[in-house]
Design a protein around this motif. Structure first.
Motif, PDB file in Angstrom:
ATOM      1  N   GLN A   1       9.270  28.199 -28.416  1.00 30.11           N
ATOM      2  CA  GLN A   1      10.571  27.491 -28.185  1.00 30.11           C
ATOM      3  C   GLN A   1      11.076  28.036 -26.772  1.00 30.11           C
ATOM      4  OE1 GLN A   1      13.029  28.475 -31.737  1.00 30.11           O
ATOM      5  NE2 GLN A   1      11.534  27.475 -32.963  1.00 30.11           N
ATOM      6  N   ASP A   2      11.045  29.322 -26.490  1.00 30.55           N
ATOM      7  CA  ASP A   2      11.627  29.963 -25.331  1.00 30.55           C
ATOM      8  C   ASP A   2      10.847  29.744 -24.031  1.00 30.55           C
ATOM      9  OD1 ASP A   2      13.939  31.916 -24.448  1.00 30.55           O
ATOM     10  OD2 ASP A   2      12.124  32.665 -23.450  1.00 30.55           O
ATOM     11  N   THR A   3       9.418  29.751 -24.011  1.00 34.47           N
ATOM     12  CA  THR A   3       8.744  29.535 -22.847  1.00 34.47           C
ATOM     13  C   THR A   3       8.007  28.372 -22.784  1.00 34.47           C
ATOM     14  OG1 THR A   3       6.646  30.743 -23.998  1.00 34.47           O
ATOM     15  CG2 THR A   3       8.378  32.157 -23.096  1.00 34.47           C
ATOM     16  N   GLY A   4       7.722  27.450 -23.807  1.00 40.24           N
ATOM     17  CA  GLY A   4       7.080  26.387 -23.739  1.00 40.24           C
ATOM     18  C   GLY A   4       5.600  26.622 -23.919  1.00 40.24           C
ATOM     19  N   GLU A   5       5.295  27.933 -24.161  1.00 42.90           N
ATOM     20  CA  GLU A   5       3.872  28.091 -24.481  1.00 42.90           C
ATOM     21  C   GLU A   5       3.703  29.184 -25.752  1.00 42.90           C
ATOM     22  OE1 GLU A   5       0.941  28.509 -21.111  1.00 42.90           O
ATOM     23  OE2 GLU A   5       2.507  29.774 -20.369  1.00 42.90           O
ATOM     24  N   CYS A   6       2.705  28.892 -26.492  1.00 39.80           N
ATOM     25  CA  CYS A   6       2.407  29.649 -27.594  1.00 39.80           C
ATOM     26  C   CYS A   6       1.715  31.091 -27.177  1.00 39.80           C
ATOM     27  CB  CYS A   6       1.758  29.082 -28.812  1.00 39.80           C
ATOM     28  SG  CYS A   6       2.937  27.885 -29.762  1.00 39.80           S
ATOM     29  N   PRO A   7       2.314  32.191 -27.691  1.00 40.67           N
ATOM     30  CA  PRO A   7       1.481  33.470 -27.204  1.00 40.67           C
ATOM     31  C   PRO A   7       0.204  33.397 -28.019  1.00 40.67           C
ATOM     32  CG  PRO A   7       3.316  34.027 -28.732  1.00 40.67           C
ATOM     33  CD  PRO A   7       3.714  32.676 -28.329  1.00 40.67           C
ATOM     34  N   VAL A   8      -0.690  34.353 -27.562  1.00 41.30           N
ATOM     35  CA  VAL A   8      -1.802  34.557 -28.579  1.00 41.30           C
ATOM     36  C   VAL A   8      -1.610  35.248 -29.826  1.00 41.30           C
ATOM     37  CG1 VAL A   8      -4.223  35.530 -28.399  1.00 41.30           C
ATOM     38  CG2 VAL A   8      -3.401  34.424 -26.279  1.00 41.30           C
ATOM     39  N   LEU A   9      -1.902  34.633 -31.069  1.00 37.61           N
ATOM     40  CA  LEU A   9      -1.742  35.274 -32.302  1.00 37.61           C
ATOM     41  C   LEU A   9      -2.824  35.897 -32.774  1.00 37.61           C
ATOM     42  CD1 LEU A   9       0.187  35.271 -34.760  1.00 37.61           C
ATOM     43  CD2 LEU A   9      -0.659  33.306 -35.533  1.00 37.61           C
TER      44      LEU A   9
ATOM     45  N   ASN B   1       1.386  36.939 -23.202  1.00 40.63           N
ATOM     46  CA  ASN B   1       2.015  37.422 -24.323  1.00 40.63           C
ATOM     47  C   ASN B   1       1.195  37.267 -25.468  1.00 40.63           C
ATOM     48  OD1 ASN B   1       4.398  35.640 -22.936  1.00 40.63           O
ATOM     49  ND2 ASN B   1       4.676  37.700 -22.996  1.00 40.63           N
ATOM     50  N   THR B   2       1.308  38.269 -26.553  1.00 45.76           N
ATOM     51  CA  THR B   2       0.676  38.256 -27.730  1.00 45.76           C
ATOM     52  C   THR B   2       1.728  38.550 -28.877  1.00 45.76           C
ATOM     53  OG1 THR B   2       0.016  40.531 -27.716  1.00 45.76           O
ATOM     54  CG2 THR B   2      -1.488  38.938 -26.934  1.00 45.76           C
ATOM     55  N   VAL B   3       1.396  37.858 -29.948  1.00 47.60           N
ATOM     56  CA  VAL B   3       2.122  38.540 -31.433  1.00 47.60           C
ATOM     57  C   VAL B   3       0.685  39.048 -32.293  1.00 47.60           C
ATOM     58  CG1 VAL B   3       3.232  37.800 -33.401  1.00 47.60           C
ATOM     59  CG2 VAL B   3       3.762  36.680 -31.214  1.00 47.60           C
TER      60      VAL B   3
END
Length: 366
Positions: A305-313, A112-114
């Motif tokens: 919060q939802d996945t427990g992992e931060c997407p790549v920004l 996932n990315t933002v």
């Protein structure tokens, strides 16, 4: 979640690129039109999101027939090798650890990315379609059922529009109209349900970010506008269905007369206001950028919060047109997780942010 290495062949202006990245901060600098944004776009593509291109053929370098992307990714504690072969006029092939994928949505299930870039000012400035696109990209990465319902809704919507447009010459087509309307209402109920829940999360997160961003001087509010007969958008799809059908029934004759689809979540909007004023009409350039970035940073927080992992920004030209205080807020706010940030000069960012610095020149690392 992070991307450790990236390989590109004939993607945009990159003939060939191989790069290894820092797990925290990666500063990408260089003059304009050298390939900084293209690098971020390639990373986003491996998460199932094509941010700037409508068609894959736009990503293939001019004069060649195919392009290749490969990312070495770590997600949920596991390594993945994500690959994309893009062919001019012949579609694409996507792979995860050598297994062929059916759709880009399966990439989103891994990585996932933002992505924030100057084009995202359209989130605030333009019409509802830009904000629906933002919601769809966010929720599709988080909720596979939403992606399925949205795809089905769009398919039925296109069919219904063709029926309405062709019905003047072929009135018998109207015999099938109610079946397509029912299918749209079923899929649309799922779409509205998930949009409402995601917007509620945005309402909890984005205003606080915007308040800090503006030094407490501005108040951001968000509101969901959907089909008027829907009393509670967060209700179950089963409860929403009869409300959507009632709205369709009241608009049936108007749809036939206008030969256009007037009822459904394809007209939804995420209304953004700053200090009670409609942002798309009254916000300044700085307020527009701050509001758009607040939505993107909120998206990242919701993912965490939802996945427990931060997407790549992925932040492209994020600091331009922000005053120094707001620039410092951004740089402080992006800590945690992997970040890619582009700029024209590395002097300031190289000193402030610890990580790797890449100089992009003419589609390569100089």
């Amino acid at each position: 979640m992070r991307i450790d290495a990236l390989t590109l062949d004939f993607f945009r202006n990159y003939v060939h690129l191989q790069a290894d990245f820092d797990p925290s901060v990666n500063v990408i600098y260089g003059e304009n039109a050298q390939g900084k944004t293209n690098l971020l776009e390639a990373i986003a593509y491996l998460s199932g999101v094509s941010h700037r291109a409508r068609y894959d053929r736009e990503l293939i370098q001019f004069g060649v027939d195919s392009a290749f992307l490969k990312g070495e990714v770590v997600s949920r504690g596991r390594p993945f090798c994500l690959e994309a072969n893009l062919y001019r006029g012949r579609g694409r092939q996507l792979y995860s650890n050598g297994v062929k994928l059916k759709s880009a949505g399966e990439l989103s299930g891994v990585f996932n990315t933002v992505f924030f870039c100057p084009d995202d000012l359209s989130l605030i400035r333009e019409g509802a379609a830009a904000r629906r696109r933002f919601l769809d990209e966010c929720i599709c990465q988080l909720r596979p059922r939403y992606a399925q319902a949205l795809s089905e809704y769009k398919r039925l919507h296109e069919h219904k529009i063709r029926i309405l447009r062709d019905s003047e010459e072929k009135p018998s087509l109207l015999d099938t109209l109610d079946d397509f309307s029912l299918g749209m209402a079923k899929a649309g109920a799922v779409v509205i349900h998930y949009r409402a829940h995601f917007i509620r999360l945005l309402q909890q997160v984005a205003p606080a970010i915007h308040t800090d961003f503006s030094g407490g001087r501005e108040r951001l509010t968000l509101r969901y506008e959907t089909v008027s007969t829907v009393t509670d958008p967060e209700a179950s799809p089963k409860e929403l269905l009869p409300q959507l059908l009632a709205h369709q029934a009241s608009h049936r004759q108007a749809e036939i007369a206008s030969r256009s689809c007037l009822s459904g979540p394809h007209k939804d909007d995420l209304v953004v206001e700053i200090d009670g004023n409609l942002a798309k009409t009254y916000s300044s350039q700085g307020q527009t950028r701050t509001a758009a970035l607040s939505l993107k940073l909120a998206e990242r927080d919701i993912f965490c919060q939802d996945t427990g992992e931060c997407p790549v920004l992925l932040l492209d030209d994020v600091l331009s047109e922000l005053d120094q205080r707001r620039q410092e807020f951004v740089l402080n706010r992006i800590s945690g997780g992997q970040v890619f940030i582009t700029c024209c000069e590395d002097d300031r960012l190289g000193r402030l942010l610890q990580g790797k610095v890449f100089h992009i020149h003419q589609g390569g690392i100089a």
